[in-house]
Design a protein around this motif. Sequence first.
Motif, PDB file in Angstrom:
ATOM      1  N   TRP A 124       0.812-105.592  55.046  1.00  0.00           N
ATOM      2  CA  TRP A 124       0.203-104.274  55.238  1.00  0.00           C
ATOM      3  C   TRP A 124      -1.255-104.442  55.650  1.00  0.00           C
ATOM      4  CZ3 TRP A 124       1.343-106.576  50.664  1.00  0.00           C
ATOM      5  CH2 TRP A 124       0.362-106.655  49.671  1.00  0.00           C
ATOM      6  N   GLU A 125      -1.733-103.469  56.429  1.00  0.00           N
ATOM      7  CA  GLU A 125      -3.115-103.480  56.888  1.00  0.00           C
ATOM      8  C   GLU A 125      -3.867-102.292  56.318  1.00  0.00           C
ATOM      9  OE1 GLU A 125      -2.703-105.861  61.157  1.00  0.00           O
ATOM     10  OE2 GLU A 125      -3.164-103.704  61.149  1.00  0.00           O
ATOM     11  N   ILE A 126      -5.127-102.533  55.983  1.00  0.00           N
ATOM     12  CA  ILE A 126      -6.007-101.505  55.455  1.00  0.00           C
ATOM     13  C   ILE A 126      -7.165-101.333  56.426  1.00  0.00           C
ATOM     14  CG2 ILE A 126      -7.502-100.829  53.540  1.00  0.00           C
ATOM     15  CD1 ILE A 126      -5.725-102.647  51.759  1.00  0.00           C
ATOM     16  N   ASN A 127      -7.252-100.164  57.029  1.00  0.00           N
ATOM     17  CA  ASN A 127      -8.353 -99.859  57.935  1.00  0.00           C
ATOM     18  C   ASN A 127      -9.523 -99.337  57.112  1.00  0.00           C
ATOM     19  OD1 ASN A 127      -6.733-100.423  60.293  1.00  0.00           O
ATOM     20  ND2 ASN A 127      -5.719 -98.467  59.934  1.00  0.00           N
ATOM     21  N   VAL A 128     -10.614-100.087  57.120  1.00  0.00           N
ATOM     22  CA  VAL A 128     -11.773 -99.749  56.303  1.00  0.00           C
ATOM     23  C   VAL A 128     -12.821 -99.062  57.175  1.00  0.00           C
ATOM     24  CG1 VAL A 128     -13.446-100.637  54.637  1.00  0.00           C
ATOM     25  CG2 VAL A 128     -11.287-101.852  54.995  1.00  0.00           C
ATOM     26  N   SER A 129     -13.320 -97.921  56.717  1.00  0.00           N
ATOM     27  CA  SER A 129     -14.324 -97.187  57.478  1.00  0.00           C
ATOM     28  C   SER A 129     -15.604 -98.008  57.596  1.00  0.00           C
ATOM     29  CB  SER A 129     -14.631 -95.848  56.804  1.00  0.00           C
ATOM     30  OG  SER A 129     -15.314 -96.066  55.578  1.00  0.00           O
ATOM     31  N   GLN A 130     -16.503 -97.571  58.461  1.00  0.00           N
ATOM     32  CA  GLN A 130     -17.719 -98.339  58.706  1.00  0.00           C
ATOM     33  C   GLN A 130     -18.685 -98.325  57.525  1.00  0.00           C
ATOM     34  OE1 GLN A 130     -19.454 -96.543  62.152  1.00  0.00           O
ATOM     35  NE2 GLN A 130     -20.294 -94.801  61.032  1.00  0.00           N
ATOM     36  N   ARG A 131     -18.402 -97.483  56.530  1.00  0.00           N
ATOM     37  CA  ARG A 131     -19.256 -97.465  55.340  1.00  0.00           C
ATOM     38  C   ARG A 131     -18.848 -98.622  54.423  1.00  0.00           C
ATOM     39  NH1 ARG A 131     -22.411 -93.328  54.028  1.00  0.00           N
ATOM     40  NH2 ARG A 131     -21.998 -93.527  51.800  1.00  0.00           N
ATOM     41  N   ALA A 190     -16.866-101.056  60.823  1.00  0.00           N
ATOM     42  CA  ALA A 190     -15.466-100.872  60.443  1.00  0.00           C
ATOM     43  C   ALA A 190     -14.677-102.165  60.648  1.00  0.00           C
ATOM     44  CB  ALA A 190     -14.850 -99.745  61.269  1.00  0.00           C
ATOM     45  N   THR A 191     -13.689-102.379  59.793  1.00  0.00           N
ATOM     46  CA  THR A 191     -12.877-103.592  59.888  1.00  0.00           C
ATOM     47  C   THR A 191     -11.464-103.297  59.415  1.00  0.00           C
ATOM     48  OG1 THR A 191     -12.791-105.956  59.303  1.00  0.00           O
ATOM     49  CG2 THR A 191     -13.390-104.433  57.561  1.00  0.00           C
ATOM     50  N   LEU A 242      -4.092 -96.827  55.099  1.00  0.00           N
ATOM     51  CA  LEU A 242      -3.002 -97.746  55.397  1.00  0.00           C
ATOM     52  C   LEU A 242      -2.671 -97.675  56.873  1.00  0.00           C
ATOM     53  CD1 LEU A 242      -0.647 -97.132  52.349  1.00  0.00           C
ATOM     54  CD2 LEU A 242      -1.986 -99.184  52.824  1.00  0.00           C
ATOM     55  N   GLY A 243      -2.541 -98.832  57.496  1.00  0.00           N
ATOM     56  CA  GLY A 243      -2.172 -98.901  58.900  1.00  0.00           C
ATOM     57  C   GLY A 243      -0.778 -99.456  59.061  1.00  0.00           C
ATOM     58  N   VAL A 244      -0.677-100.653  59.611  1.00  0.00           N
ATOM     59  CA  VAL A 244       0.617-101.306  59.811  1.00  0.00           C
ATOM     60  C   VAL A 244       1.259-101.606  58.459  1.00  0.00           C
ATOM     61  CG1 VAL A 244       1.771-103.362  60.690  1.00  0.00           C
ATOM     62  CG2 VAL A 244      -0.079-102.300  62.004  1.00  0.00           C
ATOM     63  N   LEU A 245       2.532-101.254  58.320  1.00  0.00           N
ATOM     64  CA  LEU A 245       3.318-101.566  57.124  1.00  0.00           C
ATOM     65  C   LEU A 245       4.606-102.232  57.577  1.00  0.00           C
ATOM     66  CD1 LEU A 245       3.018 -98.194  55.137  1.00  0.00           C
ATOM     67  CD2 LEU A 245       1.614-100.234  54.861  1.00  0.00           C
ATOM     68  N   LYS A 246       4.806-103.491  57.169  1.00  0.00           N
ATOM     69  CA  LYS A 246       6.011-104.202  57.578  1.00  0.00           C
ATOM     70  C   LYS A 246       6.637-104.900  56.382  1.00  0.00           C
ATOM     71  CE  LYS A 246       6.413-105.967  61.599  1.00  0.00           C
ATOM     72  NZ  LYS A 246       6.366-106.864  62.780  1.00  0.00           N
ATOM     73  N   ARG A 247       7.931-105.109  56.478  1.00  0.00           N
ATOM     74  CA  ARG A 247       8.645-105.848  55.436  1.00  0.00           C
ATOM     75  C   ARG A 247       9.689-106.735  56.080  1.00  0.00           C
ATOM     76  NH1 ARG A 247      13.817-104.046  54.642  1.00  0.00           N
ATOM     77  NH2 ARG A 247      14.324-101.930  55.360  1.00  0.00           N
ATOM     78  N   ASP A 248      10.124-107.730  55.347  1.00  0.00           N
ATOM     79  CA  ASP A 248      11.209-108.580  55.811  1.00  0.00           C
ATOM     80  C   ASP A 248      12.534-107.874  55.550  1.00  0.00           C
ATOM     81  OD1 ASP A 248      12.383-110.742  56.924  1.00  0.00           O
ATOM     82  OD2 ASP A 248      12.006-112.133  55.267  1.00  0.00           O
ATOM     83  N   PHE A 249      13.546-108.239  56.293  1.00  0.00           N
ATOM     84  CA  PHE A 249      14.856-107.628  56.092  1.00  0.00           C
ATOM     85  C   PHE A 249      15.486-108.144  54.806  1.00  0.00           C
ATOM     86  CE2 PHE A 249      14.359-107.325  60.733  1.00  0.00           C
ATOM     87  CZ  PHE A 249      14.571-105.962  60.891  1.00  0.00           C
ATOM     88  N   VAL A 250      16.212-107.256  54.136  1.00  0.00           N
ATOM     89  CA  VAL A 250      16.873-107.631  52.891  1.00  0.00           C
ATOM     90  C   VAL A 250      18.113-108.461  53.169  1.00  0.00           C
ATOM     91  CG1 VAL A 250      18.014-106.741  50.819  1.00  0.00           C
ATOM     92  CG2 VAL A 250      15.999-105.562  51.742  1.00  0.00           C
ATOM     93  N   ASN A 251      18.878-108.053  54.178  1.00  0.00           N
ATOM     94  CA  ASN A 251      20.110-108.752  54.531  1.00  0.00           C
ATOM     95  C   ASN A 251      20.469-108.418  55.977  1.00  0.00           C
ATOM     96  OD1 ASN A 251      21.156-106.100  54.368  1.00  0.00           O
ATOM     97  ND2 ASN A 251      21.733-106.431  52.214  1.00  0.00           N
TER      98      ASN A 251
END
Length: 305
Positions: A124-131, A190-191, A242-251
């Motif tokens: 998962w990605e967290i977009n942090v504001s410039q503050r 921002a980062t 929250l930005g990109v959210l990814k997971r691996d496949f279960v099966n």
Amino acid sequence: MDPISSPDPRLSPPSSPQSSASPSPASSPSTYARSIGSSPVLPGVDPDQYDGPSSTARQVLPTCAPTPLKYGCEDHWSWNKNDKSHEVRLYGPKQRIAHFHPNWSNGTAGVRGTRILNGGRFYWEINVSQRIFGTSMMFGIGTKKARLHVDAFVNMLGEEESSWGLSHKGLLWHGGKHRQYVKCFRENIATTIGLYFDGVSGTLSYYKDNLCLGVAFSGLNDVTEPLYPVVCSTAAKTEMSLGVLKRDFVNLQDRCRATILKQLTHEEQIDQLCLPIRIKQFISEGLENFQEDVALSVNNQMSHW
């Protein structure tokens, strides 16, 4: 109020990095000695412009994947409106934007995610504001025991054994101990911070603006209590979305459904598939997140404007 211009002297790395990196072997089960690491500076990157591992943190340890879960699928979770500090406001698509200390700050506020991480692979990605400023803005994971509010300016993630975190000062925290992992983040710029949790190998790795920073914590597969994504901040009017959210496949079944859903735009199309009713129902259960995917994509695009 949380100081802006001058860092808290208590956060300064110890004068002897070797001593802080050699904790007592008696720690358990998340032994600090094997829970913190880093990777070398990436080749081809100007060291003066790289916010990666500092010279005191470079070690020969496992590195993280350059593109985490490249062949995974979209994940679906958000910040938990019932599991946060009263100093955190949630809004945006599926309440994926966390706003800390909306008026002023007199302490540390955090929020937990709804995703249970144990045993799976998640990015998962967290977009942090410039503050970006203050005593501590942190990104990591923790159990339900990790507190989410304190009326003091502290490094709340990693203050004890139930949480693990990276602060914007470039420090890794766990069990009340810290060490330098990367350079301090540039203030007021921002980062995007990426976190890759591998519940199979038991590691947590960090990314910063698409650069792999290396494995930060290991031994997490020994944790038996549920682990969740957590963020916290001492700085007033700061924002983490929250930005990109990814997971691996279960099966294989999970993978096949994701492939089919990529070709669909609305639920009525499922009835047109030449498949047994039970399989159609299984596919339909995954399609209920379709509108959520659309909102997430819009949120991701807006965060880069």
